[in-house]
Design a protein around this motif. Structure first.
Motif, mmCIF file in Angstrom:
data_model
loop_
_atom_site.group_PDB
_atom_site.id
_atom_site.type_symbol
_atom_site.label_atom_id
_atom_site.label_comp_id
_atom_site.label_asym_id
_atom_site.label_seq_id
_atom_site.Cartn_x
_atom_site.Cartn_y
_atom_site.Cartn_z
ATOM 1 N N GLU A 93 0.793 -1.066 0.191
ATOM 2 C CA GLU A 93 -0.017 0.082 -0.047
ATOM 3 C C GLU A 93 0.850 1.142 0.068
ATOM 4 O O GLU A 93 0.491 2.385 -0.817
ATOM 5 N N TYR A 94 2.076 1.092 0.876
ATOM 6 C CA TYR A 94 2.843 2.237 0.806
ATOM 7 C C TYR A 94 3.300 2.540 -0.490
ATOM 8 O O TYR A 94 3.449 3.829 -1.159
ATOM 9 N N HIS A 95 3.583 1.698 -1.491
ATOM 10 C CA HIS A 95 4.273 1.870 -2.728
ATOM 11 C C HIS A 95 3.240 2.296 -3.757
ATOM 12 O O HIS A 95 3.515 3.023 -4.813
ATOM 13 N N LYS A 96 2.130 1.775 -3.628
ATOM 14 C CA LYS A 96 0.966 2.326 -4.345
ATOM 15 C C LYS A 96 0.673 3.698 -4.295
ATOM 16 O O LYS A 96 0.446 4.338 -5.306
ATOM 17 N N ASN A 97 0.552 4.049 -2.878
ATOM 18 C CA ASN A 97 0.172 5.679 -2.615
ATOM 19 C C ASN A 97 1.562 6.534 -3.047
ATOM 20 O O ASN A 97 1.276 7.341 -3.742
ATOM 21 N N ASP A 98 2.954 5.662 -3.036
ATOM 22 C CA ASP A 98 3.762 6.631 -3.623
ATOM 23 C C ASP A 98 3.934 6.833 -4.988
ATOM 24 O O ASP A 98 4.297 7.989 -5.344
ATOM 25 N N LEU A 99 3.156 5.843 -5.788
ATOM 26 C CA LEU A 99 3.204 6.202 -7.318
ATOM 27 C C LEU A 99 2.108 7.173 -7.564
ATOM 28 O O LEU A 99 2.331 7.738 -8.569
ATOM 29 N N ARG A 100 1.255 7.164 -6.885
ATOM 30 C CA ARG A 100 -0.030 8.026 -6.907
ATOM 31 C C ARG A 100 0.702 9.431 -6.779
ATOM 32 O O ARG A 100 0.302 10.404 -7.376
ATOM 33 N N GLY A 112 2.863 11.001 -9.395
ATOM 34 C CA GLY A 112 1.921 11.061 -10.753
ATOM 35 C C GLY A 112 1.942 9.945 -11.679
ATOM 36 O O GLY A 112 1.612 9.842 -12.595
ATOM 37 N N ALA A 113 2.122 8.868 -11.295
ATOM 38 C CA ALA A 113 1.806 7.572 -11.962
ATOM 39 C C ALA A 113 0.710 7.064 -12.039
ATOM 40 O O ALA A 113 0.267 6.002 -12.741
ATOM 41 N N GLY A 114 -0.033 7.530 -10.859
ATOM 42 C CA GLY A 114 -1.556 6.981 -10.875
ATOM 43 C C GLY A 114 -1.668 5.476 -10.272
ATOM 44 O O GLY A 114 -0.885 5.061 -9.794
ATOM 45 N N ASN A 115 -2.674 4.773 -10.536
ATOM 46 C CA ASN A 115 -3.024 3.471 -10.432
ATOM 47 C C ASN A 115 -2.734 2.286 -11.590
ATOM 48 O O ASN A 115 -3.017 1.210 -11.258
ATOM 49 N N SER A 116 -2.419 2.717 -12.502
ATOM 50 C CA SER A 116 -2.095 1.923 -13.795
ATOM 51 C C SER A 116 -1.008 0.691 -13.566
ATOM 52 O O SER A 116 -1.222 -0.145 -14.273
ATOM 53 N N LEU A 117 -0.007 1.080 -12.405
ATOM 54 C CA LEU A 117 0.940 0.063 -12.256
ATOM 55 C C LEU A 117 0.649 -0.754 -11.011
ATOM 56 O O LEU A 117 1.430 -1.567 -10.767
ATOM 57 N N ASP A 118 -0.517 -0.711 -10.297
ATOM 58 C CA ASP A 118 -0.988 -1.503 -9.282
ATOM 59 C C ASP A 118 -0.750 -2.938 -9.366
ATOM 60 O O ASP A 118 -0.124 -3.571 -8.568
ATOM 61 N N ASP A 119 -1.155 -3.596 -10.455
ATOM 62 C CA ASP A 119 -1.383 -4.856 -10.493
ATOM 63 C C ASP A 119 0.219 -5.476 -10.800
ATOM 64 O O ASP A 119 0.839 -6.261 -10.241
ATOM 65 N N GLY A 164 9.256 -12.184 -5.175
ATOM 66 C CA GLY A 164 10.264 -12.470 -4.261
ATOM 67 C C GLY A 164 11.727 -12.186 -4.967
ATOM 68 O O GLY A 164 12.922 -12.426 -4.336
ATOM 69 N N LYS A 165 11.413 -11.338 -6.441
ATOM 70 C CA LYS A 165 12.876 -11.084 -6.883
ATOM 71 C C LYS A 165 13.399 -10.112 -6.008
ATOM 72 O O LYS A 165 12.716 -9.051 -5.777
ATOM 73 N N PRO A 166 14.879 -9.903 -5.995
ATOM 74 C CA PRO A 166 15.491 -9.116 -5.262
ATOM 75 C C PRO A 166 15.468 -7.694 -5.952
ATOM 76 O O PRO A 166 15.659 -6.653 -5.158
ATOM 77 N N GLU A 167 15.281 -7.646 -7.219
ATOM 78 C CA GLU A 167 15.268 -6.138 -7.960
ATOM 79 C C GLU A 167 14.160 -6.496 -9.031
ATOM 80 O O GLU A 167 13.952 -7.550 -9.497
ATOM 81 N N PHE A 168 13.330 -5.401 -9.287
ATOM 82 C CA PHE A 168 12.603 -5.399 -10.508
ATOM 83 C C PHE A 168 12.407 -3.794 -11.094
ATOM 84 O O PHE A 168 12.766 -2.972 -10.287
ATOM 85 N N LYS A 169 11.842 -3.545 -11.961
ATOM 86 C CA LYS A 169 11.590 -2.258 -12.631
ATOM 87 C C LYS A 169 10.079 -2.150 -12.965
ATOM 88 O O LYS A 169 9.458 -3.148 -13.540
ATOM 89 N N LEU A 170 9.329 -1.043 -12.792
ATOM 90 C CA LEU A 170 8.163 -0.456 -13.428
ATOM 91 C C LEU A 170 8.296 0.414 -14.453
ATOM 92 O O LEU A 170 9.230 1.095 -14.306
ATOM 93 N N TYR A 171 7.318 0.500 -15.381
ATOM 94 C CA TYR A 171 7.876 1.407 -16.684
ATOM 95 C C TYR A 171 6.447 2.416 -16.703
ATOM 96 O O TYR A 171 5.172 1.799 -16.651
ATOM 97 N N ASP A 172 6.619 3.367 -17.358
ATOM 98 C CA ASP A 172 5.568 4.262 -17.497
ATOM 99 C C ASP A 172 5.763 5.324 -18.469
ATOM 100 O O ASP A 172 6.783 5.641 -18.793
ATOM 101 N N THR A 173 4.579 5.563 -19.396
ATOM 102 C CA THR A 173 5.078 6.632 -20.387
ATOM 103 C C THR A 173 4.015 7.953 -20.226
ATOM 104 O O THR A 173 2.902 7.850 -19.606
ATOM 105 N N LYS A 174 4.255 9.314 -20.356
ATOM 106 C CA LYS A 174 3.569 10.362 -20.002
ATOM 107 C C LYS A 174 3.872 11.306 -21.448
ATOM 108 O O LYS A 174 4.958 11.269 -21.849
ATOM 109 N N GLN A 175 2.642 12.068 -21.824
ATOM 110 C CA GLN A 175 2.613 12.869 -22.689
ATOM 111 C C GLN A 175 2.540 14.333 -21.976
ATOM 112 O O GLN A 175 1.634 14.654 -21.385
ATOM 113 N N PHE A 176 3.554 15.245 -22.145
ATOM 114 C CA PHE A 176 3.406 16.776 -21.696
ATOM 115 C C PHE A 176 3.605 17.555 -22.928
ATOM 116 O O PHE A 176 4.521 17.649 -23.528
#
Length: 494
Positions: free
Chosen positions: A255-262, A265-272, A281-293
């Motif tokens: 929940e902390y990291h969900k709130n952190d993403l919100r 400015g990443a919103g809730n699209s990366l929750d799943d 259980g992976k020691p490292e991972f990455k999440l990706y996002d794209t934005k149009q400004f």
């Protein structure tokens, strides 16, 4: 697009994170010799190959930068991701086959003559959970004779194996749903023979399928799961099936990291994606996002690392990495590392900093941040520097900006400048753009056409000359002096 991998799941679907098993990202150029999209004859060229998501997008942007806008004919670019242990293969229409990889982004030339910018659109997010299209049994090595589409019996399997051994490697069968028997199949040494024999199968209204028997087990799976014939014999890499998401973690951490993403400015699209990655259980991972400004495309990477302390389920976000493709100018890349207060930097803050603007980092201390473009480290990053004490309300408040006359609009303007935005304002009837410049305790001012201007020009537009400005300030000073003298006299005695 027909693809084995789709954004859908279910209890009987194999779900995995593509980013865990991607071998490379490939930039592919797609042309049509006949200049028409619907014509057959696709020409595909692999332009470059890259190890990670950001480098792949950078390769795509570089390819577009070097490619002239086509006047005639069809040209497009794709960014594909390929799976470990597989060789990239294409469908008849030039799309990547779902068993070997998937479509990350596409790029098309402008559809108007006066445009000079390729359009880039993300198709699939490699960090988001994907589900294989067919049930788990389709990808299993265990042979079974029933599934959601149709069932066959052991006699059919034995017949297929016998005919294959006799050289009859083409098979026709009735594709009616339900249970099939040996009378619903015909075999021949070639495709024409199998098609000819298929006339005698089933009723006139039934649908016949003719396939080559390259693999009996895969043909069985193709029949019972209703898989298109072209995909029956493509081997599915076992690595796709090895992702187990069984470890438990603290819901509070998630929940902390969900709130952190919100918050950033990443919103809730990366929750799943966040939930599955943290539970993997992976020691490292990455999440990706794209934005149009505006017309600028921003590709964002969020790197995460799990605590190495025994028994800990904590996960940390290690800043963010931005790749910016601006409408005008060079492609930019910058890593923002989490330090003191830096965890509060939003995607928009980071983007604005890369456009040489400043943003409010800490509201309590009036600490602002900006990138120092005069210095660059070995990774090509510019250091993030800070300055304290800059008060945007004191600097912008006295200016003759129309919106400042309305308290609500004034607060919106201050908040926008604090985020690092370049804000449109009006002084009298004239338009300007302004930005915060805390390093020099002032504002940057531009004309409506984004030419450099000044605060004095903004004042002139509102009808305030230097003499009237000085008179106003002198009047304020005289008034303050008079009030001070009255206070010093003390109360009058009558």
């Amino acid at each position: 697009m027909v693809n084995n991998i789709e954004h859908r799941g279910g209890d009987d679907k194999v779900i995995f994170i593509p980013d865990h098993i991607i071998d490379s990202y490939k930039v592919v150029k797609h042309t049509h010799p006949g200049h028409l999209v619907y014509e057959t004859g696709h020409q595909l060229y692999t332009i470059s190959s890259h190890e990670d998501y950001q480098s792949g997008y950078k390769g795509l942007f570089d390819a577009l930068k070097d490619e002239p806008i086509p006047v005639h004919g069809f040209v497009a670019f794709s960014l594909y991701a390929t799976y470990q242990g597989t060789k990239m293969k294409y469908e008849y229409d030039g799309e990547i086959m779902g068993d070997t990889g998937f479509y990350v982004a596409s790029a098309f030339p402008p559809n108007r003559w006066n445009d000079q910018q390729w359009t880039v659109e993300q198709v699939y997010n490699p960090s988001a959970p994907f589900a294989l299209k067919y049930p788990a049994g389709y990808y299993s090595n265990e042979l079974r004779f029933d599934g959601p589409e149709v069932s066959i019996n052991k006699d059919i399997y034995d017949l297929m194996q016998q005919e294959y051994n006799n050289g009859n490697v083409w098979m026709a069968f009735d594709t009616r749903k339900g249970e099939l028997n040996v009378n619903d199949f015909a075999f021949s040494v070639n495709k024409w023979g199998a098609e000819h024999k298929s006339v005698n199968l089933g009723e006139e209204y039934s649908v016949k399928e003719v396939v080559e028997l390259k693999s009996i087990p895969m043909a069985v799976k193709g029949i019972i799961y209703g898989a298109p014939s072209v995909e029956w014999y493509e081997s599915v890499s076992p690595v796709l099936l090895t992702n187990k998401f069984t470890s438990e973690m603290s819901e509070k951490v998630l929940e902390y990291h969900k709130n952190d993403l919100r918050k950033i400015g990443a919103g809730n699209s990366l929750d799943d994606a966040l939930a599955i990655n943290t539970k993997s259980g992976k020691p490292e991972f990455k999440l990706y996002d794209t934005k149009q400004f505006g017309e600028d495309l921003v590709v964002v990477t969020f790197p995460y690392k799990r605590s190495t302390r025994e028994g800990s389920d904590l996960v940390f976000r290690n800043g963010m990495e931005l790749l910016v493709r601006p409408k005008v100018g060079e492609i930019q890349k910058q890593t923002f590392v989490i330090g003191k207060d830096a965890g509060n930097i939003t995607i928009k803050n980071a983007y604005n900093a890369m456009q040489q603007r400043s943003f409010l980092l800490n509201k309590d201390t009036n600490e602002w941040a900006y990138l120092n473009f005069k210095e660059t480290d070995k990774q090509g990053n510019h250091p993030l520097e800070t300055v304290k004490g800059f008060d945007i309300r004191k600097v912008a408040g006295p200016l003759p900006i129309n919106d400042l006359k309305d308290p609500e609009k004034a607060e919106d303007l201050y908040a926008s400048l604090e985020r690092g935005n370049r804000q449109h304002v009006q002084a009298g009837e004239k338009s300007f753009f302004i930005e915060a410049l805390p390093k020099h305790d002032t504002l940057r001012v531009y004309t409506a056409s984004l030419q450099k201007s000044s605060i004095e020009e903004l004042k002139k537009a509102a009808g305030i000359t230097q003499s009237t400005d000085q008179a106003n300030r002198q009047g304020v000073a005289n008034n303050a002096s008079s009030q001070k003298q009255e206070r010093q006299k003390g109360p009058s005695i009558s």
